[in-house]
Design an enzyme around this catalytic site. Structure first.
Site, short mmCIF file in Angstrom:
data_model
loop_
_atom_site.label_atom_id
_atom_site.label_comp_id
_atom_site.label_asym_id
_atom_site.label_seq_id
_atom_site.Cartn_x
_atom_site.Cartn_y
_atom_site.Cartn_z
N CYS A 1 4.17 -3.60 15.76
CA CYS A 1 4.00 -3.30 14.34
C CYS A 1 3.30 -4.45 13.61
O CYS A 1 3.77 -5.59 13.66
CB CYS A 1 5.37 -3.04 13.71
SG CYS A 1 5.30 -2.82 11.92
N CYS B 1 8.04 -7.59 6.72
CA CYS B 1 9.30 -7.14 7.33
C CYS B 1 9.81 -8.25 8.23
O CYS B 1 9.02 -8.92 8.90
CB CYS B 1 9.09 -5.86 8.14
SG CYS B 1 10.61 -5.23 8.88
N GLU C 1 0.84 -1.19 0.00
CA GLU C 1 0.00 0.00 0.00
C GLU C 1 0.87 1.24 0.00
O GLU C 1 1.98 1.24 0.52
CB GLU C 1 -0.87 0.05 1.26
CG GLU C 1 -1.90 -1.03 1.30
CD GLU C 1 -2.90 -0.81 2.44
OE1 GLU C 1 -3.71 -1.71 2.66
OE2 GLU C 1 -2.87 0.24 3.08
N CYS D 1 9.13 -5.97 15.13
CA CYS D 1 8.92 -5.06 16.26
C CYS D 1 7.56 -5.40 16.88
O CYS D 1 6.60 -5.70 16.16
CB CYS D 1 8.97 -3.61 15.80
SG CYS D 1 10.57 -3.20 15.06
N CYS E 1 0.42 5.08 8.16
CA CYS E 1 1.80 4.75 7.83
C CYS E 1 2.39 3.86 8.90
O CYS E 1 2.17 4.04 10.07
CB CYS E 1 2.59 6.04 7.82
SG CYS E 1 3.18 6.42 6.23
N CYS F 1 3.71 8.15 1.61
CA CYS F 1 4.34 7.13 2.44
C CYS F 1 4.52 5.88 1.59
O CYS F 1 3.55 5.33 1.06
CB CYS F 1 3.43 6.87 3.64
SG CYS F 1 4.09 5.65 4.76
N1 SAH Z 1 10.93 -0.17 9.11
C1 SAH Z 1 11.08 1.23 9.20
C2 SAH Z 1 10.08 2.01 8.39
C3 SAH Z 1 8.66 1.53 8.39
S1 SAH Z 1 7.80 1.69 9.88
C4 SAH Z 1 11.08 1.66 10.64
O1 SAH Z 1 10.78 0.84 11.50
O2 SAH Z 1 11.41 2.82 10.90
C5 SAH Z 1 7.41 3.43 9.92
C6 SAH Z 1 7.12 3.97 11.32
O3 SAH Z 1 5.85 3.52 11.82
C7 SAH Z 1 8.14 3.51 12.34
O4 SAH Z 1 8.54 4.55 13.18
C8 SAH Z 1 7.39 2.48 13.10
O5 SAH Z 1 7.96 2.26 14.33
C9 SAH Z 1 6.01 3.06 13.14
N2 SAH Z 1 4.97 2.09 13.50
C10 SAH Z 1 4.93 0.78 13.22
N3 SAH Z 1 3.82 0.21 13.72
C11 SAH Z 1 3.14 1.18 14.34
C12 SAH Z 1 1.90 1.23 15.06
N4 SAH Z 1 1.15 0.14 15.24
N5 SAH Z 1 1.50 2.41 15.56
C13 SAH Z 1 2.24 3.53 15.36
N6 SAH Z 1 3.41 3.55 14.70
C14 SAH Z 1 3.85 2.39 14.20
FE1 SF4 Z 2 9.76 -3.68 10.34
FE2 SF4 Z 2 7.60 -2.66 11.48
FE3 SF4 Z 2 9.87 -2.83 12.86
FE4 SF4 Z 2 9.68 -1.05 10.86
S1 SF4 Z 2 8.49 -1.03 12.77
S2 SF4 Z 2 11.39 -2.47 11.28
S3 SF4 Z 2 8.35 -2.19 9.44
S4 SF4 Z 2 8.67 -4.57 12.08
#
Ligand code: SAH
Ligand code: SF4
Length: 390
Positions: free
Chosen positions: A129, A122, A102, A126, A358, A115
């Site tokens: 996420c 991934c 997306e 995390c 995003c 975005c």
């Molecule tokens: N992998 C990269 C970029 C994609 S994630 C990274 O981790 O930076 C983009 C942003 O969205 C990151 O800061 C991530 O921590 C945040 N993010 C991921 N899941 C989220 C959620 N459920 N609520 C709010 N922010 C989130």
């Molecule tokens: Fe991957 Fe989500 Fe962690 Fe970004 S926040 S590194 S997309 S698992």
């Protein structure tokens, strides 16, 4: 030449969409044409937004025919799009045979921030996420990454006759969709070069942001290759908590990550009189990382690393083990950082009529069976929307 510009299995033609200027110059030289054709064709593809060589009127008819025989301009396939009343646009795109990504465009005043995803899924897992929860499927190619910008940009010209002097619609790009961009370095860097390239999107380096969870060795490589704005997903003020939230921290702890951030800034700082900062992203998880003590710890942690903070209210998803911090806790956290001299913004929450968030876009995409249903009977309510951090 990047492998993706070579003929792929699904097509015997070279896809010009993912070629940087240098790669396209090589391509034209390779087919016995002049190098300057690259500039012309880049403009047609990225600025004017065409996908048909026949429309490239300043290219000779003979060359247009030759190109149609050996090359193509092929982006991801849009399988669904939603344009909301407030200007937000979202596309679900199919890449390869079966993967979905997306891209979301969020307008904010004069800005249009897109975005962009870098991978399908991934591998970094995390804990907050939804992309991480779905695991890793595959890297996107440069054409698939820049193709998201191409599609978003073209969407503003729909129905218009072709014009050579089109204004560029997209003003900012953030690599904050699905995936960890530094783990798909070889495709992401050329895509960002096209974002910066005058003949393509012509964005300034401050308006292209790469967000990373902290793949330290690749951060150093990034600094060697390209100068763009950097956002780091920090999310915790100490290693014990960050180990839990962002597992890559076990490999590259905070001291190493922040040192890499300083090295990155150090490379470019002199040009800009030392004003440049890293955006530290910090997801606000109720009772986990959002107390005043955490904020004070963060102030200390960042004291030697030129930083600004972006607090992201947690975006819930099914079975997520966290809740979003209360508004008053987020404001109290922000105040501690602001009082200590940091620029500290809070990512906006707006009620909206589409799912656009995003960083956790594609948990929804993965849920393929329920997707069509959800699109049809859309629930409204408060959803988190990215507002440009740059
Ligand atoms: N992998 C990269 C970029 C994609 S994630 C990274 O981790 O930076 C983009 C942003 O969205 C990151 O800061 C991530 O921590 C945040 N993010 C991921 N899941 C989220 C959620 N459920 N609520 C709010 N922010 C989130
Ligand atoms: Fe991957 Fe989500 Fe962690 Fe970004 S926040 S590194 S997309 S698992």
């Amino acid at each position: 030449m990047n492998t993706e510009v070579m003929p792929s299995i699904s097509s015997s033609k070279a896809n010009l969409l993912g070629m940087t200027r240098e790669q396209m110059e090589d391509f034209f030289l390779g087919i016995g044409e002049k190098k300057f054709r690259a500039q012309q064709v880049l403009k047609w593809i990225h600025q004017i937004g065409v996908d048909d060589f026949g429309q490239m009127t300043n290219v000779s008819k003979a060359l247009r025919q030759k190109l149609a025989g050996i090359a193509e301009i092929r982006g991801p396939e849009v399988v669904h799009r939603e344009y909301s009343a407030d200007g937000t646009r979202k596309w679900v795109m199919k890449v390869g045979n079966n993967s979905m990504i997306e891209a979301v465009l969020i307008p904010d005043g004069d800005r249009k921030t897109l975005c962009v995803s870098s991978q399908v899924g991934c591998s970094l897992d995390c804990s907050f996420c939804s992309t991480g929860k779905q695991g890793f499927q595959r890297d996107l190619t440069t054409a698939e990454i820049i193709g998201q910008v191409w599609i978003a940009n073209r969407s503003y010209f729909e129905g218009e006759p072709i014009r050579e002097n089109r204004e560029r619609a997209i003003t900012n790009v953030v690599m904050m969709g699905m995936g960890e961009p530094l783990l798909n370095f070889d495709s992401v860097v050329p895509a960002m070069r096209l974002m910066l390239e005058d003949c393509a999107y012509g964005l300034s380096k401050r308006r292209v942001t790469l967000s990373t969870s902290g793949v330290v060795p690749m951060l150093d490589r990034l600094g060697e290759e390209i100068d763009v704005a950097l956002a780091v997903s920090l999310h915790a003020p100490n290693d014990a908590l960050r180990d839990e939230l962002v597992p890559i921290n076990r490999k590259y702890p905070l001291s190493e990550l922040l040192a890499a951030c300083r090295r990155y800034l150090g490379r470019f700082q002199s040009e800009e009189g030392g004003r440049r900062k890293i955006t530290m992203e910090y997801v606000m998880l109720a009772g986990v990382n959002d107390t005043p003590a955490h904020a004070r710890e963060l102030v200390k942690l960042l004291k030697d690393t030129p930083s600004k903070l972006n607090l992201i209210p947690f975006n819930p998803f099914p079975h997520a083990p966290y809740a979003r911090s209360k508004r008053e806790d987020i404001l109290a956290f922000q105040k501690i950082l602001a009082d200590a001299g940091y620029i500290c913004t809070i990512r906006s929450t707006r009620g909206d009529d589409i799912d656009a968030a995003c960083g956790q876009l594609v948990g929804q995409v993965q849920d393929r069976t329920r997707r069509a249903e959800r699109w049809q009977s859309r629930q409204d309510g408060s959803r988190e929307i990215f507002r440009s951090a740059t």
